[in-house]
Design a protein around this motif. Structure first.
Motif, mmCIF file in Angstrom:
data_model
loop_
_atom_site.group_PDB
_atom_site.id
_atom_site.type_symbol
_atom_site.label_atom_id
_atom_site.label_comp_id
_atom_site.label_asym_id
_atom_site.label_seq_id
_atom_site.Cartn_x
_atom_site.Cartn_y
_atom_site.Cartn_z
ATOM 1 N N VAL A 21 -7.845 -5.172 -1.751
ATOM 2 C CA VAL A 21 -7.388 -6.082 -2.804
ATOM 3 C C VAL A 21 -7.601 -7.540 -2.393
ATOM 4 O O VAL A 21 -6.961 -8.445 -2.948
ATOM 5 N N GLY A 22 -8.492 -7.772 -1.416
ATOM 6 C CA GLY A 22 -8.908 -9.133 -1.099
ATOM 7 C C GLY A 22 -8.299 -9.758 0.125
ATOM 8 O O GLY A 22 -8.587 -10.932 0.440
ATOM 9 N N ALA A 23 -7.422 -9.041 0.843
ATOM 10 C CA ALA A 23 -6.803 -9.627 2.028
ATOM 11 C C ALA A 23 -7.834 -9.834 3.125
ATOM 12 O O ALA A 23 -8.857 -9.151 3.179
ATOM 13 N N TRP A 28 -5.391 -15.555 0.276
ATOM 14 C CA TRP A 28 -5.907 -14.490 -0.591
ATOM 15 C C TRP A 28 -4.910 -14.079 -1.670
ATOM 16 O O TRP A 28 -5.306 -13.683 -2.770
ATOM 17 N N LEU A 29 -3.618 -14.197 -1.389
ATOM 18 C CA LEU A 29 -2.611 -13.740 -2.343
ATOM 19 C C LEU A 29 -2.457 -14.677 -3.528
ATOM 20 O O LEU A 29 -2.124 -14.238 -4.627
ATOM 21 N N ALA A 47 -2.915 -5.241 -7.568
ATOM 22 C CA ALA A 47 -4.101 -4.783 -8.290
ATOM 23 C C ALA A 47 -5.159 -5.877 -8.299
ATOM 24 O O ALA A 47 -4.851 -7.060 -8.481
ATOM 25 N N ASP A 48 -6.412 -5.463 -8.104
ATOM 26 C CA ASP A 48 -7.537 -6.389 -8.150
ATOM 27 C C ASP A 48 -8.659 -5.763 -8.965
ATOM 28 O O ASP A 48 -9.488 -5.018 -8.450
ATOM 29 N N ARG A 49 -8.628 -5.992 -10.267
ATOM 30 C CA ARG A 49 -9.632 -5.571 -11.250
ATOM 31 C C ARG A 49 -9.772 -4.066 -11.426
ATOM 32 O O ARG A 49 -9.529 -3.550 -12.503
ATOM 33 N N ASP A 446 -0.425 -14.550 3.959
ATOM 34 C CA ASP A 446 -1.154 -14.762 5.207
ATOM 35 C C ASP A 446 -0.539 -14.005 6.380
ATOM 36 O O ASP A 446 -1.252 -13.480 7.232
ATOM 37 N N SER A 447 0.784 -13.938 6.430
ATOM 38 C CA SER A 447 1.446 -13.211 7.519
ATOM 39 C C SER A 447 1.812 -11.789 7.135
ATOM 40 O O SER A 447 2.045 -10.945 8.001
ATOM 41 N N GLY A 448 1.902 -11.515 5.811
ATOM 42 C CA GLY A 448 2.296 -10.190 5.349
ATOM 43 C C GLY A 448 3.798 -9.988 5.302
ATOM 44 O O GLY A 448 4.258 -8.902 4.928
#
Length: 458
Positions: A21-23, A28-29, A47-49, A446-448
């Motif tokens: 999902v782009g991470a 990225w978020l 969700a990413d597309r 970035d850190s989660g």
């Protein structure tokens, strides 16, 4: 004040599947406009597309320890993609609702099974809203709904209809007969096996297309229809042409002139096109069934609108009761709208790219005493506040509603966003012994790290 003092860490969402999902790169978020998030009390969906990643956790467990990757069946011909997601949470049932760019509503189980597929209207679904108002002395009935927001239309599904359909699906899913046939079930038939969900559909494009919208609640009927038995709703929309617009929505489709025309013209046109296509193309045994058609519009009567070029409405957030709405605009302002009087009652300036969430905080001085005595907090113990995330300032502010002071200023790391668990539908089979307030969660991409804002100010 340090952020750590006012938040509680829940764990980290970091896992290998986040790259889907782009991470993997900074920001990225928040920098990906196609990335969607939906939060429940123990689950996070991203969700990413064309893909959805679901992370589950329980008390003390790592959020990344239980995860599911979901790939919905989307149309490659129409370049269909995921445009909205939201949790549907009942007492004993929890599923994920997905809106697509082609106007379809999909409902998936937590095992990845497609439960329901239904065309709402032709167009891009930009938001799925789940909310409810409890029955009290001021209301003659409770109202729980799923609102589907599109660029020019709003659809409303009743929560009880969705719950009934889900119960039938889960009962059939676990029956002996279903276990023998489920593997041979055609996914295209998933949306019709348990009946088409009834819904109302309104055109709200009188003042231009919507960037966001919401049904704020039940409202009185027009003066000429005081004896009417039908229910009316108030809808607030925001967009590029009108910063704020409001409509009275009627349940009656028969009174809609547009709906009446469409109900006559569309079927006739569809029949003609279908007949011509059969003459041109030879039909064979593999011909698919006809696509479902969107239903006619019900009546939407415009009430008011605010046009203030070049200001544009961007995001809309509703309070739990629906009586207040926080609206962000393109000039960095936040408008607090009284949705019953349809008046702006408060204004903040200097908050570009901001996002808002309503939150309930314990502000009483005796909170420590009541906690030590085993006291269970009630709704009256909490104060309604508005959490404003200003990413350019790197802070989250908490303001007391409606005209109260700023209570907190909390540092918020770059690349973070605030989120909130979805509304949980009330079941007649369960009575809540204690009140569950609105909470705000912090997700640092970035850190989660995932954390929650403390309920008490002390």
């Amino acid at each position: 004040m340090s952020r750590r003092f006012h938040t509680t860490e829940l764990g980290s969402i970091a896992c290998e599947d986040l790259s889907d999902v782009g991470a993997g790169k900074e920001g990225w978020l928040v920098n990906n406009p196609n990335l969607l998030t939906a939060l429940d009390t123990h689950s996070l969906a991203l969700a990413d597309r064309s893909i959805v990643l679901i992370l589950h956790w329980s008390d003390g467990a790592d959020p990344s320890s239980h995860r599911l990757k979901l790939v919905p069946d989307l149309s490659p011909i129409e370049a269909e993609y995921i445009s909205a997601i939201e949790w549907l949470v009942f007492y004993d049932v929890r599923v994920l609702a997905i809106g697509t760019s082609s106007g379809f509503l999909l409902i998936y189980s937590l095992q990845g099974d497609l439960i329901h597929k239904q065309l709402v209207n032709n167009g891009n679904i930009i938001k799925l809203r789940v909310r409810g108002t409890k029955k009290d002395l001021a209301e003659d009935a409770s109202s729980e709904e799923v609102c589907v927001v599109m660029r020019t239309t709003i659809a409303r599904f009743d929560g009880s209809d969705i719950q009934s359909m889900l119960r039938r699906w889960f009962q059939a899913r676990h029956s002996n007969f279903w276990d023998q046939t489920s593997n041979r079930r055609d996914p295209e038939e998933s949306g019709t096996s348990f009946g088409r969900l009834p819904y109302q559909l309104w055109n709200v494009s009188k003042y231009g297309s919507c960037a966001d919208a919401a049904i704020t609640g039940i409202m009185p009927p027009p003066l000429m229809e005081l004896q009417s038995n039908q229910r009316y709703y108030c809808a607030v929309t925001i967009g590029d042409d009108a910063v704020i617009s409001a409509y009275r929505l009627s349940e009656d489709r028969n009174r809609s002139i547009v709906g009446a025309i469409l109900s006559k013209v569309v079927p006739a046109t569809f029949s003609t096109i279908s007949s011509l296509s059969k003459m041109i193309w030879r039909s064979d045994a593999t011909t698919k069934k006809q696509e479902a058609k969107p239903q006619p519009f019900a009546r939407a009567s415009p009430l008011t609108c605010l046009k203030d070029y070049p200001r544009k409405g961007e995001k809309l957030t509703l309070s739990p009761s629906g009586t207040l709405a926080a609206i962000t605009d393109s000039l960095g302002r936040i408008l607090l709208l009284d949705t019953q009087a349809l008046l702006v009652v408060r204004l903040w300036k200097g908050y570009r790219d901001a996002s808002c969430l309503f939150v309930e905080m314990l502000v009483k001085n005796n909170s420590a005493t009541t906690r030590s005595s085993g006291y269970e907090y009630e709704k009256s113990d909490y104060c309604l506040c508005l959490a404003i995330h200003a990413p350019r300032k790197g802070i989250v502010e908490v303001w007391q509603m409606r005209t109260g002071p700023r209570l907190l200023t909390i540092p918020c790391a770059k690349g973070s966003k605030i989120s909130q668990p979805t509304y949980r539908f009330v079941s007649s089979m369960v009575s809540s012994s204690s009140y569950v307030p609105l909470e705000v969660f912090f997700l640092n991409g970035d850190s989660g790290q995932l954390s929650v804002l403390s309920r008490s100010l002390h």
